[in-house]
Design a protein around this motif. Structure first.
Motif, PDB file in Angstrom:
ATOM      1  N   LEU A 221     -19.514 -57.959  43.845  1.00 24.26           N
ATOM      2  CA  LEU A 221     -18.234 -56.577  43.834  1.00 24.26           C
ATOM      3  C   LEU A 221     -17.201 -57.706  44.597  1.00 24.26           C
ATOM      4  CD1 LEU A 221     -20.384 -53.507  45.010  1.00 24.26           C
ATOM      5  CD2 LEU A 221     -19.104 -53.915  42.586  1.00 24.26           C
ATOM      6  N   ILE A 222     -17.478 -57.614  45.984  1.00 23.21           N
ATOM      7  CA  ILE A 222     -16.509 -58.412  46.961  1.00 23.21           C
ATOM      8  C   ILE A 222     -15.583 -59.664  45.922  1.00 23.21           C
ATOM      9  CG2 ILE A 222     -15.888 -60.275  48.590  1.00 23.21           C
ATOM     10  CD1 ILE A 222     -18.319 -59.482  50.067  1.00 23.21           C
TER      11      ILE A 222
ATOM     12  N   GLN B  81     -29.804 -57.055  48.166  1.00 24.37           N
ATOM     13  CA  GLN B  81     -28.676 -56.222  47.311  1.00 24.37           C
ATOM     14  C   GLN B  81     -27.355 -57.521  47.196  1.00 24.37           C
ATOM     15  OE1 GLN B  81     -29.423 -54.211  49.511  1.00 24.37           O
ATOM     16  NE2 GLN B  81     -30.837 -53.160  48.489  1.00 24.37           N
ATOM     17  N   SER B  82     -27.827 -58.504  48.014  1.00 30.56           N
ATOM     18  CA  SER B  82     -26.811 -60.106  48.553  1.00 30.56           C
ATOM     19  C   SER B  82     -25.925 -60.179  47.404  1.00 30.56           C
ATOM     20  CB  SER B  82     -27.549 -60.969  49.474  1.00 30.56           C
ATOM     21  OG  SER B  82     -28.617 -61.696  48.365  1.00 30.56           O
TER      22      SER B  82
ATOM     23  N   ASN C 177     -30.072 -60.053  41.176  1.00 31.61           N
ATOM     24  CA  ASN C 177     -31.252 -58.700  41.885  1.00 31.61           C
ATOM     25  C   ASN C 177     -32.033 -58.358  41.741  1.00 31.61           C
ATOM     26  OD1 ASN C 177     -28.287 -59.190  45.068  1.00 31.61           O
ATOM     27  ND2 ASN C 177     -30.539 -59.441  45.658  1.00 31.61           N
TER      28      ASN C 177
ATOM     29  N   PHE D 227     -28.557 -57.802  53.797  1.00 25.13           N
ATOM     30  CA  PHE D 227     -29.255 -57.280  52.953  1.00 25.13           C
ATOM     31  C   PHE D 227     -29.206 -57.426  51.487  1.00 25.13           C
ATOM     32  CE2 PHE D 227     -24.254 -55.896  54.399  1.00 25.13           C
ATOM     33  CZ  PHE D 227     -24.572 -55.064  54.917  1.00 25.13           C
TER      34      PHE D 227
ATOM     35  N   GLN E 190     -23.657 -67.960  47.862  1.00 23.66           N
ATOM     36  CA  GLN E 190     -24.126 -67.123  47.814  1.00 23.66           C
ATOM     37  C   GLN E 190     -25.364 -67.729  46.110  1.00 23.66           C
ATOM     38  OE1 GLN E 190     -25.519 -63.878  48.786  1.00 23.66           O
ATOM     39  NE2 GLN E 190     -22.705 -63.568  49.961  1.00 23.66           N
TER      40      GLN E 190
ATOM     41  N   TYR F  48     -23.588 -57.601  45.544  1.00 24.94           N
ATOM     42  CA  TYR F  48     -22.625 -57.216  47.274  1.00 24.94           C
ATOM     43  C   TYR F  48     -21.554 -58.515  46.751  1.00 24.94           C
ATOM     44  CZ  TYR F  48     -24.744 -53.398  48.931  1.00 24.94           C
ATOM     45  OH  TYR F  48     -25.521 -51.781  48.467  1.00 24.94           O
ATOM     46  N   SER F  49     -22.248 -59.433  46.364  1.00 21.96           N
ATOM     47  CA  SER F  49     -21.335 -60.157  46.395  1.00 21.96           C
ATOM     48  C   SER F  49     -20.282 -60.228  45.181  1.00 21.96           C
ATOM     49  CB  SER F  49     -21.994 -61.508  46.877  1.00 21.96           C
ATOM     50  OG  SER F  49     -20.976 -62.743  46.743  1.00 21.96           O
TER      51      SER F  49
ATOM     52  N   MET G  10     -24.922 -62.249  55.257  1.00 21.43           N
ATOM     53  CA  MET G  10     -25.534 -61.229  53.607  1.00 21.43           C
ATOM     54  C   MET G  10     -26.914 -61.349  53.380  1.00 21.43           C
ATOM     55  SD  MET G  10     -21.797 -60.981  51.024  1.00 21.43           S
ATOM     56  CE  MET G  10     -22.683 -60.254  49.962  1.00 21.43           C
TER      57      MET G  10
END
Length: 446
Positions: free
Chosen positions: A385-386, A378-379, A308, A375, A242, A382-383, A371
């Motif tokens: 969270l993953i 929010q990339s 972000n 997104f 990311q 979200y990364s 992503m």
């Protein structure tokens, strides 16, 4: 007289000092290669430059993932010095062909050739560090190599860019070729052979070659601490991809900043990684490796969580923390292998590790691109969270302290003799057959 820093004490070993200098020159050459490639891709492909570079990165990681176990198996069976010299000469030839490129497919062909050869060099070099330094110095030697890699990752592109501006895009590849030839000459000056002593009675057959390829992976997945660290590297690759893929869009697009600011942000990531490498190199070698791996992935995951919504200053701090976290994951993993694997099979294990860790990136780069496209706002969030969910799963599924083999010990090849109790295995000529298999010897404690 001022004492030498702990990190540099390994340079008192003249063999490692020359090996390290050759690797440093090699890393400078890599910086020239990739900066020159980016400029050449734009010159040849114009608006297709990003797609060309994306394809080149994919070819790079796939070559490493497929061929590194083969390289590791060969490194355990031949003179590693000759192998490293040959790879440098072939890389010099490959980069010196780049100035004559006129088509996009030429770039892909040369990148593939370059990284096929590179896949044979890197795991061989990594496995050679503990071989030449010995038990006491190899943690510092690995840390110093990692520090240099991170530092040249920050300084190398700037140096290469300055040279390219002076001599031109295509001429920079000839200078690049000279760096690889210089490294090859340094390796040539190493005394004697760098070959691991192996049993002399083994004939090399196709079956044994495939067994060699599987041994490294078997060791990685059989040892609880190493297996845990390997799967944490999967989580780290998802977060790290990311950063490498989507930072430029965030800095240039969302924050509306320029190329200079993007350079600062990526430099912050490299500086953080360098600081962590220096810090680990100055620690006592008895530190618990899996503990630092866990701390590193937590830092890396948390750094992405607010990214972000960060401004330039915040992103500089977050990416420096992320760089620290990335190194705290990767560097102790390499040291774990040197701690827990006998020297005669380290080439195969490092080769397998190099392949699996690059396979994680082959998965993570496309995920990061998807992503970033779907997104963009929010990339990073979200990364994070993953990565957090995956980390919890990895911790529960691959607890590094579970089982007898989680204790200190050493993996090695163990000879098994089929004696009279295994008469069904007796060969037709009446001899008692033997075979070798992977075995773990726990360390005895008083």
């Amino acid at each position: 007289m001022t004492a030498m820093p702990r990190l540099l004490e390994c340079l008192k070993n003249p063999q490692f000092a020359r090996l390290y200098l050759a690797q440093t020159i090699n890393l400078v050459g890599d910086a020239f290669t990739w900066l020159g490639l980016a400029l050449l891709a734009f010159e040849v492909g114009g608006g297709k430059a990003a797609a060309i570079l994306s394809g080149a990165l994919t070819l790079r990681v796939m070559a490493f993932a497929i061929l590194s176990p083969v390289a590791g198996a060969i490194a355990d069976r031949c003179d590693r010095k000759q192998m490293m010299i040959l790879t440098h000469i072939l890389r010099a030839i490959a980069v010196c062909l780049f100035p004559f490129v006129t088509q996009i497919w030429h770039i892909y062909a040369l990148v593939l050739a370059l990284n096929v050869v590179g896949a044979f060099f890197t795991p061989t070099y990594t496995a050679t560090i503990p071989f030449v330094t010995g038990k006491d110095d190899y943690p510092n030697a690995i840390a110093l190599s990692s520090t240099t890699y991170q530092l040249l990752g920050v300084l190398g592109p700037g140096l290469a860019g300055s040279v390219a501006a002076f001599v031109g895009t295509r001429s920079v590849f000839f200078i690049d070729g000279l760096t690889f030839l210089s490294a090859a000459f340094l390796l040539l000056t190493l005394p004697g052979k760098l070959a691991v002593i192996q049993p002399q009675d083994e004939r090399r057959t196709i079956g044994k070659m495939f067994k060699d390829l599987g041994l490294g992976t078997n060791c990685l997945f059989s040892d609880p601490p190493i297996r845990y660290a390997l799967f944490v590297q999967l989580v780290a690759a998802i977060s790290g991809a990311q950063i490498l893929v989507n930072t430029v869009s965030y800095v240039r697009g969302t924050l509306n900043l320029g190329k200079v600011e993007y350079g600062w942000v990526m430099a912050a990531f490299g500086i953080g990684a360098t600081i962590a490498s220096v810090g680990l190199g100055n620690l006592d070698r008895s530190y618990r490796k899996t503990k630092f791996v866990g701390i590193g992935i937590i830092l890396l995951t948390l750094a992405l969580l607010p990214a972000n919504v960060a401004n330039l200053g915040g992103l500089l701090v977050l990416w420096a923390i992320a760089g620290i976290g990335q190194t705290l994951v990767n560097l102790p993993t390499q040291t774990l292998i040197a701690d827990r694997v006998a020297v005669e099979i380290q080439g195969r294990v490092y080769g397998a590790h190099f392949a699996w860790s690059h396979l994680w990136w082959a998965f993570s780069y496309p995920l990061a691109g998807w992503m970033g496209s779907h997104f963009p706002a929010q990339s990073f969030f979200y990364s994070s969270l993953i990565s957090a969910v995956l980390l919890i799963l990895v911790r529960f599924a691959f607890n590094p302290t579970r089982g007898r083999m989680a204790n200190n010990g050493l993996w090695h090849e163990h000879e098994h003799i089929h004696d009279e109790h295994h008469a069904h295995h007796r060969s037709t000529n009446g001899t008692i057959p033997t075979h070798r298999h992977l075995h773990f010897h726990p360390e005895l404690t008083s």
